[in-house]
Motif scaffolding. Structure first.
Motif, PDB file in Angstrom:
ATOM      1  N   CYS A 191      10.174   7.500   4.166  1.00  0.00           N
ATOM      2  CA  CYS A 191       9.044   7.708   5.085  1.00  0.00           C
ATOM      3  C   CYS A 191       9.547   8.166   6.457  1.00  0.00           C
ATOM      4  O   CYS A 191       8.990   9.092   7.058  1.00  0.00           O
ATOM      5  CB  CYS A 191       8.230   6.422   5.229  1.00  0.00           C
ATOM      6  N   LEU A 211       1.916   8.160   9.078  1.00  0.00           N
ATOM      7  CA  LEU A 211       1.580   7.770  10.450  1.00  0.00           C
ATOM      8  C   LEU A 211       0.288   6.953  10.508  1.00  0.00           C
ATOM      9  O   LEU A 211       0.159   6.058  11.337  1.00  0.00           O
ATOM     10  CB  LEU A 211       1.468   9.015  11.336  1.00  0.00           C
ATOM     11  N   LYS A 212      -0.636   7.245   9.611  1.00  0.00           N
ATOM     12  CA  LYS A 212      -1.899   6.470   9.565  1.00  0.00           C
ATOM     13  C   LYS A 212      -1.669   5.061   9.035  1.00  0.00           C
ATOM     14  O   LYS A 212      -2.266   4.111   9.503  1.00  0.00           O
ATOM     15  CB  LYS A 212      -2.912   7.181   8.650  1.00  0.00           C
ATOM     16  N   LYS A 213      -0.802   4.947   8.020  1.00  0.00           N
ATOM     17  CA  LYS A 213      -0.628   3.656   7.329  1.00  0.00           C
ATOM     18  C   LYS A 213       0.457   2.774   7.936  1.00  0.00           C
ATOM     19  O   LYS A 213       0.485   1.573   7.677  1.00  0.00           O
ATOM     20  CB  LYS A 213      -0.295   3.903   5.854  1.00  0.00           C
ATOM     21  N   ASP A 235       0.860  -1.191   0.000  1.00  0.00           N
ATOM     22  CA  ASP A 235       0.000   0.000   0.000  1.00  0.00           C
ATOM     23  C   ASP A 235       0.894   1.238   0.000  1.00  0.00           C
ATOM     24  O   ASP A 235       1.003   1.951   0.986  1.00  0.00           O
ATOM     25  CB  ASP A 235      -0.921  -0.032   1.232  1.00  0.00           C
ATOM     26  N   SER A 278       3.448  13.078   6.007  1.00  0.00           N
ATOM     27  CA  SER A 278       3.690  12.571   7.358  1.00  0.00           C
ATOM     28  C   SER A 278       2.398  12.054   7.987  1.00  0.00           C
ATOM     29  O   SER A 278       2.374  10.983   8.607  1.00  0.00           O
ATOM     30  CB  SER A 278       4.306  13.664   8.227  1.00  0.00           C
ATOM     31  N   GLU A 279       1.332  12.814   7.791  1.00  0.00           N
ATOM     32  CA  GLU A 279       0.030  12.402   8.328  1.00  0.00           C
ATOM     33  C   GLU A 279      -0.397  11.054   7.747  1.00  0.00           C
ATOM     34  O   GLU A 279      -0.837  10.158   8.470  1.00  0.00           O
ATOM     35  CB  GLU A 279      -0.999  13.479   7.947  1.00  0.00           C
ATOM     36  N   THR A 280      -0.221  10.896   6.434  1.00  0.00           N
ATOM     37  CA  THR A 280      -0.590   9.634   5.768  1.00  0.00           C
ATOM     38  C   THR A 280       0.314   8.496   6.220  1.00  0.00           C
ATOM     39  O   THR A 280      -0.160   7.378   6.472  1.00  0.00           O
ATOM     40  CB  THR A 280      -0.498   9.802   4.230  1.00  0.00           C
ATOM     41  N   ASN A 317       1.558  16.782   4.841  1.00  0.00           N
ATOM     42  CA  ASN A 317       0.495  15.895   4.330  1.00  0.00           C
ATOM     43  C   ASN A 317       0.967  14.449   4.269  1.00  0.00           C
ATOM     44  O   ASN A 317       0.239  13.528   4.655  1.00  0.00           O
ATOM     45  CB  ASN A 317       0.032  16.355   2.944  1.00  0.00           C
ATOM     46  N   CYS A 375       5.519   2.786  14.163  1.00  0.00           N
ATOM     47  CA  CYS A 375       6.342   3.990  14.032  1.00  0.00           C
ATOM     48  C   CYS A 375       6.767   4.453  15.423  1.00  0.00           C
ATOM     49  O   CYS A 375       5.979   4.382  16.370  1.00  0.00           O
ATOM     50  CB  CYS A 375       5.556   5.100  13.337  1.00  0.00           C
TER      51      CYS A 375
END
Length: 198
Positions: free
Chosen positions: A140, A68-70, A44, A64-66, A62, A74
């Motif tokens: 990442c 951390l979600k995926k 993904d 970083s937010e994605t 933007n 971390c």
């Protein structure tokens, strides 16, 4: 350029949880060094991941937010200026990376780091020069670490406005150096980096 080359090679050898590690803030005169360790799902992929230095601040935030979600896991760590002054920036960076890896909730099978250093960790590892440009996982990590550290420096800018940390993030710009000459050092300065202006 295939940014998943290293991850694919490791996955083919049976490694499942491949951790990318990077640091931000080795060179500044102020603030901590920050490291992020991330384990990303390789089925993904997030578009646009690159060396954090090549991206705009908005794009980094933007992404970083994605990330951390995926992320499968971390962990972000920091080593403060007083420790950097005590053990030097190279050792502080290694310590920060080690803490970031060892603090992951899911233990990695393999660790890939940006640069050219060996960490004191119990996991198999490989360091990759320019890894933040060449490896998706390290890219990442570099984005997450950069956004976190920039946020810290923006906070210090409110506490110590004369140094313009919001603009320079602690790096030795002319404005920052002049402020040190005029106002002296603040608690987040690295004494070992600022001797010539003290």
């Amino acid at each position: 350029m295939d940014k998943l080359l290293y991850e694919r090679q490791l996955a083919e050898k049976g490694f499942k949880y491949i951790c990318g590690v990077d640091e931000v803030g080795r060179g500044p005169l102020a603030g901590p060094v920050v490291c992020a360790a991330v384990i990303m799902p390789l089925d993904d992929i997030i578009d646009g991941v690159d060396d954090s230095k090549k991206l705009s601040a908005k794009k980094r935030e933007n992404l970083s937010e994605t990330i951390l979600k995926k992320a499968v896991a971390c962990n972000i760590c920091r080593v403060e200026p007083e420790i950097i002054d005590k053990i030097n920036i190279l050792e502080a960076t290694k310590l920060c990376m080690k803490n970031a890896v060892e603090g992951l909730k899911i233990k990695p099978d393999f660790v890939i780091t940006d640069g050219n250093m060996t960490l004191d960790i119990a996991f198999p590892q490989q360091s990759i020069i320019k890894g933040d440009s060449l490896s998706y996982s390290i890219g990442c990590a570099s984005i997450v670490a950069k956004v976190y550290r920039d946020g810290l420096m923006d906070g210090y800018d409110i506490l110590y406005p004369q140094y313009c940390f919001g603009n320079n993030k602690g790096y030795g710009t002319a404005v920052h150096i002049n402020a040190i000459k005029e106002a002296g050092l603040c608690p987040v300065h690295r004494r070992s980096f600022t001797k010539k202006w003290q």
